[in-house]
Design a protein around this motif. Sequence first.
Motif, PDB file in Angstrom:
ATOM      1  N   PHE A  45       0.787  -0.760   0.325  1.00  0.00           N
ATOM      2  CA  PHE A  45      -0.276  -0.119   0.029  1.00  0.00           C
ATOM      3  C   PHE A  45       1.333   1.270  -0.027  1.00  0.00           C
ATOM      4  O   PHE A  45       1.893   1.264   0.418  1.00  0.00           O
ATOM      5  N   GLU A  46       0.221   1.848  -0.532  1.00  0.00           N
ATOM      6  CA  GLU A  46       1.394   3.357  -0.937  1.00  0.00           C
ATOM      7  C   GLU A  46      -0.121   4.854  -0.747  1.00  0.00           C
ATOM      8  O   GLU A  46      -0.364   5.201  -0.598  1.00  0.00           O
ATOM      9  N   LYS A  47       1.260   5.762   0.137  1.00  0.00           N
ATOM     10  CA  LYS A  47       0.837   6.570   0.927  1.00  0.00           C
ATOM     11  C   LYS A  47       1.237   8.145   0.494  1.00  0.00           C
ATOM     12  O   LYS A  47       1.971   8.094   0.427  1.00  0.00           O
ATOM     13  N   ARG A  48       0.995   9.299  -0.654  1.00  0.00           N
ATOM     14  CA  ARG A  48       1.690  10.384  -0.853  1.00  0.00           C
ATOM     15  C   ARG A  48       1.133  11.378  -0.216  1.00  0.00           C
ATOM     16  O   ARG A  48      -0.040  12.028   0.042  1.00  0.00           O
ATOM     17  N   THR A  49       2.033  12.631  -0.119  1.00  0.00           N
ATOM     18  CA  THR A  49       1.595  13.987   0.324  1.00  0.00           C
ATOM     19  C   THR A  49       2.540  15.234  -0.613  1.00  0.00           C
ATOM     20  O   THR A  49       3.666  14.258  -0.948  1.00  0.00           O
ATOM     21  N   ARG A  50       2.356  16.230  -0.020  1.00  0.00           N
ATOM     22  CA  ARG A  50       3.311  17.247  -0.026  1.00  0.00           C
ATOM     23  C   ARG A  50       3.979  18.002   0.750  1.00  0.00           C
ATOM     24  O   ARG A  50       3.556  18.251   1.968  1.00  0.00           O
ATOM     25  N   PHE A  51       5.254  18.186   0.733  1.00  0.00           N
ATOM     26  CA  PHE A  51       5.162  19.087   1.849  1.00  0.00           C
ATOM     27  C   PHE A  51       6.458  20.634   0.594  1.00  0.00           C
ATOM     28  O   PHE A  51       6.676  20.382  -0.614  1.00  0.00           O
ATOM     29  N   SER A  52       7.633  21.279   1.481  1.00  0.00           N
ATOM     30  CA  SER A  52       8.616  22.491   1.353  1.00  0.00           C
ATOM     31  C   SER A  52       8.757  22.633   1.371  1.00  0.00           C
ATOM     32  O   SER A  52       8.938  22.549   2.821  1.00  0.00           O
ATOM     33  N   ILE A  53      10.693  23.136   0.555  1.00  0.00           N
ATOM     34  CA  ILE A  53      10.483  23.600   1.697  1.00  0.00           C
ATOM     35  C   ILE A  53      11.855  24.698   1.888  1.00  0.00           C
ATOM     36  O   ILE A  53      11.411  25.160   0.189  1.00  0.00           O
ATOM     37  N   VAL A  54      11.741  25.657   2.319  1.00  0.00           N
ATOM     38  CA  VAL A  54      12.005  27.119   2.889  1.00  0.00           C
ATOM     39  C   VAL A  54      13.739  27.770   3.420  1.00  0.00           C
ATOM     40  O   VAL A  54      13.945  26.345   3.459  1.00  0.00           O
TER      41      VAL A  54
END
Length: 537
Positions: A527-536
Amino acid sequence: MKRIVLAITLVLALSIPSNLYAYSESFKGELKLVKRLTPKEQIYYFGLQYLLNKYQKRQYLSISDKREREEWIERFWAENDPTPTTPINERKMEHEKRVRLARRLFGMKKPPGWDKRGETLIRFGLPTARVRTWADISFYGMKPPGEIWYYKKLNMIIPFQNFNLKGEYIYAITPYGRSSRRELDRLQNVTDLLKNGVLQEVYPTEYMNFDEIKDLVDFNPEQIDYIADRDLKAETPTDMIARIEDEKKREAMNNFYKYMKEKPTIYSFELKHESMPLYFDVTSFRGGEAVLRTEINFEVPTKDIRFVERNGKLSGRVKLSALVRDIDMKPVASGTDEIEVTFDGKDVSKGPSLLPGKITLSLKPGYYRLGLEAQDENSDRFASYKTNIQLRPIEGDPYISDILFASSIKESESGEKFQKGNLNVVPHPIHAYRKGNPLSFYFEIYNLKTDEKGMSFYKVKYRINPITKRRKGPVLEEVPTTVSSSFETSGYGPTQFHHLSIATDNLWKGIFELVVTVTDRISFKTFEKRTRFSIVE
């Protein structure tokens, strides 16, 4: 003389839009559909029309059943409640009050039931100042009586005219064309100037038609007599203060068209509160039989909170509220939380830049409408948001919960506000990390297969894919997966809890995708889960 009067009358008549004397349809067939409504519904619709776009109007008017139309109105107001977590709908209350006032002060027998002053009152409320302007008849034309409304907080001026002199006020218009007297004078001016050779010396009239010559003669933007020579014109003093005030007046009048295009209705509560930034996300975990433990995570910027001094310390408090409705806009769950913080010193910038909060609700899988509010208890700063959420059922062998980004994850004893098992997981819903700081997140794994001893065996793999390309000098280069790692582990039972901390030194400013994959080493299912984040930076 009769010809001149007739020409003036014709020019004025042609300058009035025909829809000023009848209800203007926003789409073809609107009035026909309106006639199908009951008299009470028609009255309500004419007041509500300024809040609806043409698609909403068509949708409402196309409903044949009276009870379904009532339910549509209820849903509309619920969706447009500025304080979605309270039982009072300030927008609805103020709107209905404005409609009653418009009908009483500026009422008319024909649709919609009031003139343009009534429409303006419904859109923007009562003005700060209301001034009557009197009629004026000059040698070249006529200015009808009217009113000027001024809204101080909006810096907006709206002029009205009682054009037909029957009490029906319209938005002030600039007449098209000119009176016959004015046109005869222009012709005489051109004839005299051509006869005396004045125009020929300055402009090549042989390349201009007669209408262009008339416009040239009539061009006088600074209202200066063109008989005067250039030196005299240059010496004419300019009243700078009057010019600045005139520019302010023009800006205020232009603001009316700006608001009509960008924000055609404004209510007092929108002007009363100062907006406050609020970051939030929604994560769900297994909470019981067919129920999800739904966590609404908040972060409020410290710099946007007002701190007051109490007992030698700076104290700040923000109240958080959440209300969840189903697809029929019926309330199903609600909750509150308070963010309280105290600083010993005088400088709050030395503390954390974001203050976290959390509201936990028990919800069944499905579609919901979420309303959120945040109120700074020490000021008028306020935040309100509405969004749709979908909570998916836990189906899959194995299955991964939502990924909860965290600002910190530490072992702790039970009783902490952000406690998860033996961990204190402080939520970070903004999903932004400074380069060099670890990327921390928490997730849960469900429905793992177990052996005869109740043990589960599985493999966890994570990888980070760049969404934003990395800049190398003036060039943006394609970069494959930046970070990738995996490990095999085991545990007791079909449910396991995990938290990871990943170094961000090899990442750059931009958006990234985090992919977490779990493979059951007994069933070999994945099973796979995807999400996003950012680098500042």
